[in-house]
Design a protein around this motif. Sequence first.
Motif, PDB file in Angstrom:
ATOM      1  N   VAL A  53      -1.783   1.287  -0.204  1.00  0.00           N
ATOM      2  CA  VAL A  53      -3.163   1.750  -0.011  1.00  0.00           C
ATOM      3  C   VAL A  53      -3.298   2.308   1.399  1.00  0.00           C
ATOM      4  CG1 VAL A  53      -5.597   1.099   0.046  1.00  0.00           C
ATOM      5  CG2 VAL A  53      -4.067   0.008  -1.595  1.00  0.00           C
ATOM      6  N   ASP A  54      -3.808   3.527   1.484  1.00  0.00           N
ATOM      7  CA  ASP A  54      -4.064   4.154   2.770  1.00  0.00           C
ATOM      8  C   ASP A  54      -5.317   3.533   3.379  1.00  0.00           C
ATOM      9  OD1 ASP A  54      -4.522   5.784   4.925  1.00  0.00           O
ATOM     10  OD2 ASP A  54      -4.470   7.659   3.796  1.00  0.00           O
ATOM     11  N   LEU A  55      -5.172   2.954   4.556  1.00  0.00           N
ATOM     12  CA  LEU A  55      -6.297   2.331   5.251  1.00  0.00           C
ATOM     13  C   LEU A  55      -6.798   3.180   6.408  1.00  0.00           C
ATOM     14  CD1 LEU A  55      -4.975  -1.348   5.277  1.00  0.00           C
ATOM     15  CD2 LEU A  55      -6.472  -0.245   3.607  1.00  0.00           C
ATOM     16  N   GLY A  56      -6.348   4.421   6.462  1.00  0.00           N
ATOM     17  CA  GLY A  56      -6.823   5.354   7.466  1.00  0.00           C
ATOM     18  C   GLY A  56      -6.053   5.301   8.764  1.00  0.00           C
ATOM     19  N   GLU A  57      -5.968   6.436   9.438  1.00  0.00           N
ATOM     20  CA  GLU A  57      -5.381   6.554  10.777  1.00  0.00           C
ATOM     21  C   GLU A  57      -3.947   6.037  10.841  1.00  0.00           C
ATOM     22  OE1 GLU A  57      -7.014   8.217  12.976  1.00  0.00           O
ATOM     23  OE2 GLU A  57      -8.815   8.337  11.738  1.00  0.00           O
ATOM     24  N   GLY A  58      -3.188   6.204   9.773  1.00  0.00           N
ATOM     25  CA  GLY A  58      -1.785   5.796   9.781  1.00  0.00           C
ATOM     26  C   GLY A  58      -1.537   4.340   9.456  1.00  0.00           C
ATOM     27  N   ASN A  59      -2.572   3.620   9.044  1.00  0.00           N
ATOM     28  CA  ASN A  59      -2.447   2.205   8.687  1.00  0.00           C
ATOM     29  C   ASN A  59      -2.385   2.061   7.173  1.00  0.00           C
ATOM     30  OD1 ASN A  59      -2.924   1.327  11.510  1.00  0.00           O
ATOM     31  ND2 ASN A  59      -4.973   2.134  11.119  1.00  0.00           N
ATOM     32  N   LYS A  60      -1.587   1.126   6.683  1.00  0.00           N
ATOM     33  CA  LYS A  60      -1.416   0.954   5.248  1.00  0.00           C
ATOM     34  C   LYS A  60      -1.133  -0.502   4.901  1.00  0.00           C
ATOM     35  CE  LYS A  60       2.032   3.758   5.402  1.00  0.00           C
ATOM     36  NZ  LYS A  60       3.262   4.461   5.020  1.00  0.00           N
ATOM     37  N   PHE A  61      -1.403  -0.831   3.660  1.00  0.00           N
ATOM     38  CA  PHE A  61      -0.871  -2.060   3.081  1.00  0.00           C
ATOM     39  C   PHE A  61       0.030  -1.632   1.936  1.00  0.00           C
ATOM     40  CE2 PHE A  61      -0.966  -5.415  -0.154  1.00  0.00           C
ATOM     41  CZ  PHE A  61      -0.407  -6.453   0.582  1.00  0.00           C
ATOM     42  N   GLU A  62       1.287  -2.090   1.968  1.00  0.00           N
ATOM     43  CA  GLU A  62       2.258  -1.685   0.961  1.00  0.00           C
ATOM     44  C   GLU A  62       2.814  -2.898   0.229  1.00  0.00           C
ATOM     45  OE1 GLU A  62       5.384   0.716   2.572  1.00  0.00           O
ATOM     46  OE2 GLU A  62       4.056   2.378   3.087  1.00  0.00           O
ATOM     47  N   TRP A  63       3.301  -2.653  -0.993  1.00  0.00           N
ATOM     48  CA  TRP A  63       3.948  -3.707  -1.773  1.00  0.00           C
ATOM     49  C   TRP A  63       5.069  -3.084  -2.590  1.00  0.00           C
ATOM     50  CZ3 TRP A  63      -0.745  -1.582  -2.537  1.00  0.00           C
ATOM     51  CH2 TRP A  63      -0.976  -0.917  -3.739  1.00  0.00           C
ATOM     52  N   ALA A  64       6.035  -3.915  -2.957  1.00  0.00           N
ATOM     53  CA  ALA A  64       7.230  -3.436  -3.640  1.00  0.00           C
ATOM     54  C   ALA A  64       6.931  -3.013  -5.071  1.00  0.00           C
ATOM     55  CB  ALA A  64       8.305  -4.511  -3.638  1.00  0.00           C
ATOM     56  N   LYS A  65       7.554  -1.942  -5.471  1.00  0.00           N
ATOM     57  CA  LYS A  65       7.489  -1.535  -6.877  1.00  0.00           C
ATOM     58  C   LYS A  65       8.143  -2.595  -7.757  1.00  0.00           C
ATOM     59  CE  LYS A  65       9.164   2.114  -9.997  1.00  0.00           C
ATOM     60  NZ  LYS A  65       9.912   3.401 -10.055  1.00  0.00           N
ATOM     61  N   ASP A  66       9.242  -3.165  -7.272  1.00  0.00           N
ATOM     62  CA  ASP A  66       9.984  -4.192  -8.014  1.00  0.00           C
ATOM     63  C   ASP A  66      10.414  -5.272  -7.024  1.00  0.00           C
ATOM     64  OD1 ASP A  66      11.639  -5.773  -9.532  1.00  0.00           O
ATOM     65  OD2 ASP A  66      12.939  -4.146 -10.217  1.00  0.00           O
ATOM     66  N   MET A  67       9.746  -6.413  -7.043  1.00  0.00           N
ATOM     67  CA  MET A  67      10.045  -7.472  -6.091  1.00  0.00           C
ATOM     68  C   MET A  67      11.437  -8.056  -6.278  1.00  0.00           C
ATOM     69  SD  MET A  67       6.447  -9.548  -5.725  1.00  0.00           S
ATOM     70  CE  MET A  67       6.196  -9.663  -7.510  1.00  0.00           C
ATOM     71  N   SER A  68      11.991  -7.963  -7.472  1.00  0.00           N
ATOM     72  CA  SER A  68      13.310  -8.544  -7.730  1.00  0.00           C
ATOM     73  C   SER A  68      14.435  -7.789  -7.030  1.00  0.00           C
ATOM     74  CB  SER A  68      13.594  -8.594  -9.234  1.00  0.00           C
ATOM     75  OG  SER A  68      13.717  -7.291  -9.778  1.00  0.00           O
ATOM     76  N   SER A  69      14.171  -6.542  -6.636  1.00  0.00           N
ATOM     77  CA  SER A  69      15.214  -5.738  -6.005  1.00  0.00           C
ATOM     78  C   SER A  69      14.819  -5.279  -4.600  1.00  0.00           C
ATOM     79  CB  SER A  69      15.518  -4.500  -6.873  1.00  0.00           C
ATOM     80  OG  SER A  69      14.360  -3.696  -7.034  1.00  0.00           O
ATOM     81  N   ASN A  70      13.800  -5.915  -4.024  1.00  0.00           N
ATOM     82  CA  ASN A  70      13.297  -5.492  -2.719  1.00  0.00           C
ATOM     83  C   ASN A  70      13.075  -6.725  -1.852  1.00  0.00           C
ATOM     84  OD1 ASN A  70      11.797  -4.245  -0.576  1.00  0.00           O
ATOM     85  ND2 ASN A  70      11.230  -2.607  -1.998  1.00  0.00           N
TER      86      ASN A  70
END
Length: 227
Positions: free
Chosen positions: A157-174
């Motif tokens: 999710v783009d939180l503006g000004e270059g800030n983000k919250f990210e999560w793995a597409k596949d937690m089993s391989s990340n």
Amino acid sequence: MKYMKKKIWITFLAMGVIGFVSACGQSDVVGQVAKTSFAAVLEAMPNQIEEDEINVGWSLSAPDSSARFIWSKDYSKSPIHDVMMEFDAAPFINAGLDLDKLPQEIALENKIMLGVDLGEDELKYKGEAAPSEAFNQLVERYRESIGYHEVLDHYGVDLGEGNKFEWAKDMSSNDKDIVFVVDPAIFMEAGVSPEQVEGWNYADVEIKDKTGKPLTVKKFLKPFDIE
């Protein structure tokens, strides 16, 4: 009208500059997998999910409680931001941060808040406004704020000004299941020595600009492996 709500309108065409593949042209894939992968994160972290009455939504806390991702369940009532992250200010203060030099409404007591106001929508639900349903409304109504980071195989999710919250597409391989991503610019301008911020990695991040050209930028990263 939201009380003291800061109107931040982001030009999402610039999302590529912060490492996201635009939802345009891939909206169905990006949107659908963003929903299912985020639901998997929520399922894996049930004890870290809380209702946030102040921000009129839900929060997902990092395993060490040093940071939270917060998303509204009713944009017409959220006081400042509709999506945001909140994290401890102490590591930044200890690294030289002068809170008075930060933009308004970012620092509150011992916390730093970074986020965006997406609109004034009064969200409606068929049943209870559960965390995953509230997030799905974010994806469906503001698809342009959702992106895919190819290098890390993350949605975010783009939180503006270059800030983000990210999560793995596949937690089993990340090994980076969730990541809080903070742009260092405003903190360095306010006196922070970036290498001295404890609990955050000051690192190079490979991204693509809006033309698809590879680009490397510096970010503060707080990653967690939750599986």
